[in-house]
Design a protein around this motif. Structure first.
Motif, PDB file in Angstrom:
ATOM      1  N   HIS A 150     -17.103 -89.854  -3.117  1.00 60.28           N
ATOM      2  CA  HIS A 150     -16.834 -90.590  -4.358  1.00 60.28           C
ATOM      3  C   HIS A 150     -16.145 -91.900  -4.003  1.00 60.28           C
ATOM      4  N   HIS A 152     -13.703 -94.080  -5.325  1.00 55.03           N
ATOM      5  CA  HIS A 152     -12.677 -94.023  -6.373  1.00 55.03           C
ATOM      6  C   HIS A 152     -12.328 -95.441  -6.821  1.00 55.03           C
ATOM      7  N   TRP A 188     -10.940 -96.792  -2.970  1.00 54.72           N
ATOM      8  CA  TRP A 188     -10.982 -95.939  -1.776  1.00 54.72           C
ATOM      9  C   TRP A 188     -12.099 -94.929  -1.923  1.00 54.72           C
ATOM     10  N   HIS A 190     -13.477 -91.021  -0.893  1.00 59.57           N
ATOM     11  CA  HIS A 190     -12.959 -89.744  -0.409  1.00 59.57           C
ATOM     12  C   HIS A 190     -13.906 -88.635  -0.803  1.00 59.57           C
ATOM     13  N   HIS A 443      -6.706 -89.226 -13.688  1.00 55.08           N
ATOM     14  CA  HIS A 443      -7.679 -90.239 -13.247  1.00 55.08           C
ATOM     15  C   HIS A 443      -8.984 -90.076 -14.010  1.00 55.08           C
ATOM     16  N   HIS A 445     -13.008 -91.360 -13.908  1.00 50.82           N
ATOM     17  CA  HIS A 445     -14.037 -92.034 -13.114  1.00 50.82           C
ATOM     18  C   HIS A 445     -14.681 -93.159 -13.940  1.00 50.82           C
ATOM     19  N   LEU A 510     -16.348 -87.667 -14.746  1.00 51.17           N
ATOM     20  CA  LEU A 510     -15.302 -86.659 -14.843  1.00 51.17           C
ATOM     21  C   LEU A 510     -13.940 -87.304 -14.885  1.00 51.17           C
ATOM     22  N   HIS A 512      -9.704 -86.033 -14.162  1.00 47.65           N
ATOM     23  CA  HIS A 512      -8.959 -84.926 -13.570  1.00 47.65           C
ATOM     24  C   HIS A 512      -7.579 -85.372 -13.129  1.00 47.65           C
ATOM     25  N   HIS A 514      -5.095 -85.915 -10.161  1.00 50.07           N
ATOM     26  CA  HIS A 514      -5.399 -86.238  -8.764  1.00 50.07           C
ATOM     27  C   HIS A 514      -4.495 -85.519  -7.769  1.00 50.07           C
TER      28      HIS A 514
HETATM   29 CU1  C2O Z   1     -10.146 -90.140  -6.438  1.00 50.75          CU
HETATM   30 CU2  C2O Z   1     -12.325 -87.888  -8.914  1.00 50.75          CU
HETATM   31  O1  C2O Z   1     -11.266 -89.090  -7.685  1.00 50.75           O
END
Ligand code: C2O
Ligand code: CU
Ligand code: CU
Length: 531
Positions: A150, A152, A188, A190, A443, A445, A510, A512, A514
């Motif tokens: 992903h 981010h 970033w 990840h 967070h 997306h 999504l 969520h 973090h």
């Molecule tokens: Cu850093 Cu779902 O993300």
């Protein structure tokens, strides 16, 4: 910045205390609920505070500039298992990375220039960390090692976003297209594989991506070797240098609700040093830890200003006193070493010095640099623009003896049908009602947002269906939260409100917490932007 001075939890207190070296050096006790994985005993654990600090030079990432143009080939980034030294006196550590060193390559992209990356999975087929097969999407019915990348903070179509179910196995690869129709910012990349990313990121699967644009360049901020990317995280090691991830003690459910590592690493080294010139530097900071909040400050004699947050430049610099960085948050900071020529300066996390700057002697040829007073206009979005307000509760479920078992958003599991369906280009207010004892960095997306305010409310009344009672006037966001964000700290006992415009792409995304342990069990929900 002032930290949000609201109740922190006991667990967070313990994290701060261990970061500050307050906990005993000899025998660091584990939180009640956590135990060592089968093979490891407490005496096998490395105590990083016994290692001499500042003996390793800060590594800097390889810079990858994506080729562009209609026929440009994608960048190729390979995930593999490596062995690398985290400290001079620690034997090499097995880890996973996006490349051949622990520090993943820095992608330097340009706003509006579409970038493609081919992500290649060359990881082994067995995981080396304690997989919890009882977590959603993580059972024995799927291959043990799965990866999914992903970007981010990137605004990309759903198919390129790294949806948690879009994982691929060792031997496979995936090309993702990043249009990057967005302003200069610190992004970033990840891992995001369902049920596994807390372990994959802990193993090392995280890297930084800078998006640049003309407005940022016009400011002529320090660049080249005067711009330092700094990725912060924490890890536990065994005495022989291997990564240790604690487990619950229940072999069927090894998941733990939070993770605090004993050692603080920056760019892959425990408490490194870096040589600098007596001038202004630009630090691009990222908190890539699973659960840890960093509280960063400089020792006296150095002035620092935060100039950017998650999604780009602030309107004006904010003097940095203590910078509270939650997991996944970023900060863009200018620091002036010109008054510290010939000295060493430390960056601290709470009371612990984590990075040493060795400032060269004064040199007449060093260019002076004045911190600009205005950076980039950030127009505040009026609440009246919002057409919908969504209330999202943050819930934690405990077992009979008070151990955390599960965390949910709106009391719903990840796999339940989508309930948040904003329209493309609509503006909405989302309010996070925190009914737990933790601060959760939430967070979303695809989008960027602004923080409206935070307000103390009567949690007891709310829980007992007596409705919403505010206890105080709303708190304004901190000065360093007045720019564009994609992560917001939601402290306990408060309702944190954000305003979001869902421009970009229709499709499934999504949101969520973090804290990776929370996210995986099961503090993550889909939303769907509908055309
Ligand atoms: Cu850093 Cu779902 O993300
Ligand atoms: Cu994201
Ligand atoms: Cu959380």
């Amino acid at each position: 910045m002032k930290p949000i001075t609201l109740p922190r939890t006991r667990r967070q207190f313990l994290m701060q205390a261990s970061a500050a070296g307050v906990t005993a050096l000899a025998q660091r006790s584990l939180p009640a609920q956590m135990t060592m994985p089968k093979a490891a005993k407490p005496e096998d654990m490395l105590h990083s505070l016994q290692l001499p600090p500042f003996v390793d030079e800060l590594p800097l990432p390889e810079r990858l500039i994506p080729p562009h143009g209609a026929h440009a080939k994608p960048l190729r980034i390979t995930m593999r298992e490596i062995h690398a030294k985290v400290h001079r006196d620690v034997p090499p550590t097995r880890m996973w990375s996006y490349g051949s060193t622990p520090l993943a390559p820095l992608i330097e992209a340009r706003s509006g220039e579409a970038t493609q990356v081919e992500w290649i999975n060359e990881l082994p087929t067995k995981h080396f960390l304690p997989v919890d097969y009882s977590l959603h999407g993580c059972g024995h019915d799927v291959p043990e090692v799965r990866a999914c990348v992903h970007l981010h903070g990137g605004r990309q179509p759903s198919a390129d976003d790294g949806y948690p179910d879009d994982w691929f196995v060792p031997g496979k690869s995936r090309v993702c297209h990043y249009p990057l129709q967005q302003e200069a910012a610190t992004l970033w990349y990840h891992d995001h594989a369902m049920g596994l990313n807390r372990l994959n990121i802990y193993a090392g699967l995280a890297g930084m991506c800078l998006v640049r644009d003309d407005a940022e360049e016009a400011l002529q901020l320090p660049s080249g070797k005067y711009e330092l990317p700094l990725t912060f995280y924490d890890r536990n090691f065994t005495n022989d240098g291997q990564l240790l991830y604690l487990v619950s003690g229940d072999p069927d459910h090894p998941w733990v609700p939070e993770f605090d590592g004993d050692a603080i690493l920056i760019n892959g080294k425990i408490r490194p040093f870096v040589q600098v010139e007596p001038r202004v530097y630009r630090l691009r900071m990222l908190n890539a830890a699973n659960s840890r909040f960093f509280a960063l400050s400089f020792a006296d004699g150095v002035t620092a200003h935060q100039i950017g947050s998650d999604q780009g430049l602030l309107a004006a610099p904010v003097p940095m006193h203590q910078l509270n960085l939650a997991p996944a948050e970023r900060a863009d900071v200018l620091v002036d070493f010109s008054q510290a020529a010939g000295k060493t300066v430390h960056l601290k996390n709470a009371a612990l010095e984590v990075l040493e700057f060795r400032v060269a002697a004064a040199n007449a040829s060093v260019r002076s640099f004045a911190v600009p007073t205005a950076l980039r206009p950030v127009e505040r979005m009026p609440e009246s623009e919002a057409t919908t307000t969504r209330t999202i509760t943050l819930n934690e479920y405990l077992d009979k003896i008070g151990n955390s078992m599960l965390m949910l958003l709106n009391r719903k599991y990840w796999h339940e049908p989508v309930t948040e369906t904003p329209k493309l280009n609509a503006t909405e207010i989302w309010e996070f009602v925190n009914l737990t004892e933790d601060t959760h960095p939430m967070h979303l997306h695809m989008v960027r947002f602004q923080v409206i305010d935070r307000r103390l409310f009567d949690v007891f009344a709310y829980r007992n269906n007596k409705g919403l009672r505010y206890l105080r006037e709303p708190l304004q966001p901190e000065p360093n939260e007045m720019g564009w964000k994609d992560v917001v700290q939601c402290p306990p006992g408060l309702i944190t409100r954000i305003i979001v415009k869902f421009d970009g792409y229709a499709g499934k995304y999504l949101y969520h917490c973090h804290i990776l342990e929370h996210e995986s069990n099961d503090m993550m929900r889909p939303f769907e932007v509908v055309a």
